[in-house]
Design a protein around this motif. Structure first.
Motif, PDB file in Angstrom:
ATOM      1  N   ASP A  36      27.159  40.839 135.569  1.00 46.08           N
ATOM      2  CA  ASP A  36      26.622  42.094 135.033  1.00 46.08           C
ATOM      3  C   ASP A  36      27.505  43.278 135.415  1.00 46.08           C
ATOM      4  OD1 ASP A  36      24.535  40.708 133.916  1.00 46.08           O
ATOM      5  OD2 ASP A  36      23.098  41.226 135.503  1.00 46.08           O
ATOM      6  N   LEU A  37      27.969  43.284 136.666  1.00 40.95           N
ATOM      7  CA  LEU A  37      28.820  44.392 137.111  1.00 40.95           C
ATOM      8  C   LEU A  37      30.185  44.366 136.437  1.00 40.95           C
ATOM      9  CD1 LEU A  37      27.931  44.616 140.902  1.00 40.95           C
ATOM     10  CD2 LEU A  37      27.258  46.148 139.059  1.00 40.95           C
ATOM     11  N   GLN A  77      29.600  45.897 133.211  1.00 37.79           N
ATOM     12  CA  GLN A  77      29.439  47.346 133.387  1.00 37.79           C
ATOM     13  C   GLN A  77      30.799  48.014 133.564  1.00 37.79           C
ATOM     14  OE1 GLN A  77      26.391  48.987 133.343  1.00 37.79           O
ATOM     15  NE2 GLN A  77      27.585  50.862 133.347  1.00 37.79           N
ATOM     16  N   THR A  97      34.351  53.873 140.350  1.00 35.35           N
ATOM     17  CA  THR A  97      34.008  53.531 141.737  1.00 35.35           C
ATOM     18  C   THR A  97      32.915  54.453 142.271  1.00 35.35           C
ATOM     19  OG1 THR A  97      35.929  54.802 142.485  1.00 35.35           O
ATOM     20  CG2 THR A  97      36.160  52.410 142.413  1.00 35.35           C
ATOM     21  N   GLU A  98      32.943  55.738 141.909  1.00 34.60           N
ATOM     22  CA  GLU A  98      31.871  56.644 142.340  1.00 34.60           C
ATOM     23  C   GLU A  98      30.531  56.227 141.739  1.00 34.60           C
ATOM     24  OE1 GLU A  98      33.099  60.613 141.364  1.00 34.60           O
ATOM     25  OE2 GLU A  98      34.555  60.690 143.008  1.00 34.60           O
ATOM     26  N   PHE A  99      30.542  55.796 140.481  1.00 33.94           N
ATOM     27  CA  PHE A  99      29.316  55.300 139.846  1.00 33.94           C
ATOM     28  C   PHE A  99      28.774  54.090 140.608  1.00 33.94           C
ATOM     29  CE2 PHE A  99      27.436  52.216 136.900  1.00 33.94           C
ATOM     30  CZ  PHE A  99      26.367  52.956 136.413  1.00 33.94           C
ATOM     31  N   MET A 100      29.654  53.160 140.954  1.00 32.05           N
ATOM     32  CA  MET A 100      29.233  51.956 141.669  1.00 32.05           C
ATOM     33  C   MET A 100      28.731  52.294 143.074  1.00 32.05           C
ATOM     34  SD  MET A 100      29.433  49.347 139.768  1.00 32.05           S
ATOM     35  CE  MET A 100      30.183  48.732 138.291  1.00 32.05           C
ATOM     36  N   GLN A 137      27.377  55.163 144.016  1.00 27.80           N
ATOM     37  CA  GLN A 137      26.072  55.821 143.870  1.00 27.80           C
ATOM     38  C   GLN A 137      24.970  54.800 143.666  1.00 27.80           C
ATOM     39  OE1 GLN A 137      26.519  58.516 140.621  1.00 27.80           O
ATOM     40  NE2 GLN A 137      27.307  60.179 141.891  1.00 27.80           N
ATOM     41  N   ARG A 138      25.279  53.779 142.920  1.00 27.01           N
ATOM     42  CA  ARG A 138      24.267  52.786 142.596  1.00 27.01           C
ATOM     43  C   ARG A 138      24.060  51.759 143.714  1.00 27.01           C
ATOM     44  NH1 ARG A 138      23.502  50.754 136.668  1.00 27.01           N
ATOM     45  NH2 ARG A 138      22.546  52.790 136.600  1.00 27.01           N
ATOM     46  N   TYR A 139      25.162  51.303 144.369  1.00 31.42           N
ATOM     47  CA  TYR A 139      25.071  50.203 145.332  1.00 31.42           C
ATOM     48  C   TYR A 139      25.446  50.591 146.760  1.00 31.42           C
ATOM     49  CZ  TYR A 139      24.626  47.442 141.147  1.00 31.42           C
ATOM     50  OH  TYR A 139      24.189  46.950 139.962  1.00 31.42           O
TER      51      TYR A 139
END
Length: 159
Positions: free
Chosen positions: A66-67, A70, A85-88, A90-92
Motif C-alpha cells: 500500500d505504501l 502511495q 518523506t514529510e507526508f510519510m 506525518q502519517r507514520y
C-alpha cells in the motif's frame, strides 16, 4: 567439491529471486525513467511499519505494498522527495525513516555509540593502569627483628 556445489546452488537461487524483486518495482508505471529511479530511492530509505527491519522495496507485507502504491501516486502527482518523506513522517512518525534526523527524540540513538566508545576507553584506562603497591618501610628495630627471625630459621650448614 562441496563448496563449489554450494556456491552454484546459491548463485542459482539468487538469480531466480533477484528478478522477482525487480519485477515488483517494474510493475509500477511512471511517465519518465527519472520518476522510476526516485521511486526506487524512496522505497529503499523508507522502513516498512510492520516488518521494522525491511525497507518498503524489500517487504512483502500488505502495508508495504500500500505504501509503495502511495509513493507511486505521490511521485506521479509531482510531489518532491522531501514532500513525500514529510507526508510519510506525518502519517507514520519518524520510525518510518531508516536515517532519522538528529533531534530531542533521537538524541540517544545518535549519541549512544559515542558514549559506549567513551565508556569503553575509560574502562580500558581504569582497569588497565597498574597499581603500585609499595611495601611499608620498616623501622631499623623492625628490620633487626626480621633479620634475627630469618637467621634463626636458617637450616644449619653442613660444612
Amino acid at each position: 567439491m562441496f563448496k563449489a556445489a554450494l556456491a552454484s546452488m546459491l548463485f542459482c537461487l539468487a538469480s531466480a529471486v533477484l528478478p522477482l524483486a525487480q519485477a515488483d518495482i517494474k510493475s509500477y508505471e511512471f511517465a519518465e525513467p527519472e520518476m522510476a529511479q526516485r521511486f526506487v530511492d524512496l522505497t529503499t530509505v523508507l522502513r516498512c511499519p510492520k516488518c521494522q527491519n525491511q525497507n518498503l522495496a524489500d517487504s512483502d507485507s500488505i502495508i508495504a505494498k500500500d505504501l509503495r502504491a502511495q509513493v507511486q501516486k505521490l511521485i506521479n502527482t509531482g510531489q518532491t522527495d522531501r514532500q513525500i518523506t514529510e507526508f510519510m513522517v506525518q502519517r507514520y512518525g519518524e520510525f518510518i525513516l531508516y536515517d532519522p534526523p538528529f533531534n530531542k527524540a533521537t538524541m540517544v540513538l545518535w549519541l549512544m555509540p559515542f558514549g559506549m566508545v567513551l565508556i569503553g576507553l575509560w574502562a580500558l584506562w581504569f582497569f588497565g593502569r597498574k597499581t603500585h603497591n609499595q611495601g611499608a618501610m620498616l623501622t631499623p628495630s623492625e628490620q633487626q627483628q626480621l633479620d634475627q627471625l630469618l637467621a634463626d630459621n636458617q637450616p644449619p650448614s653442613r660444612d
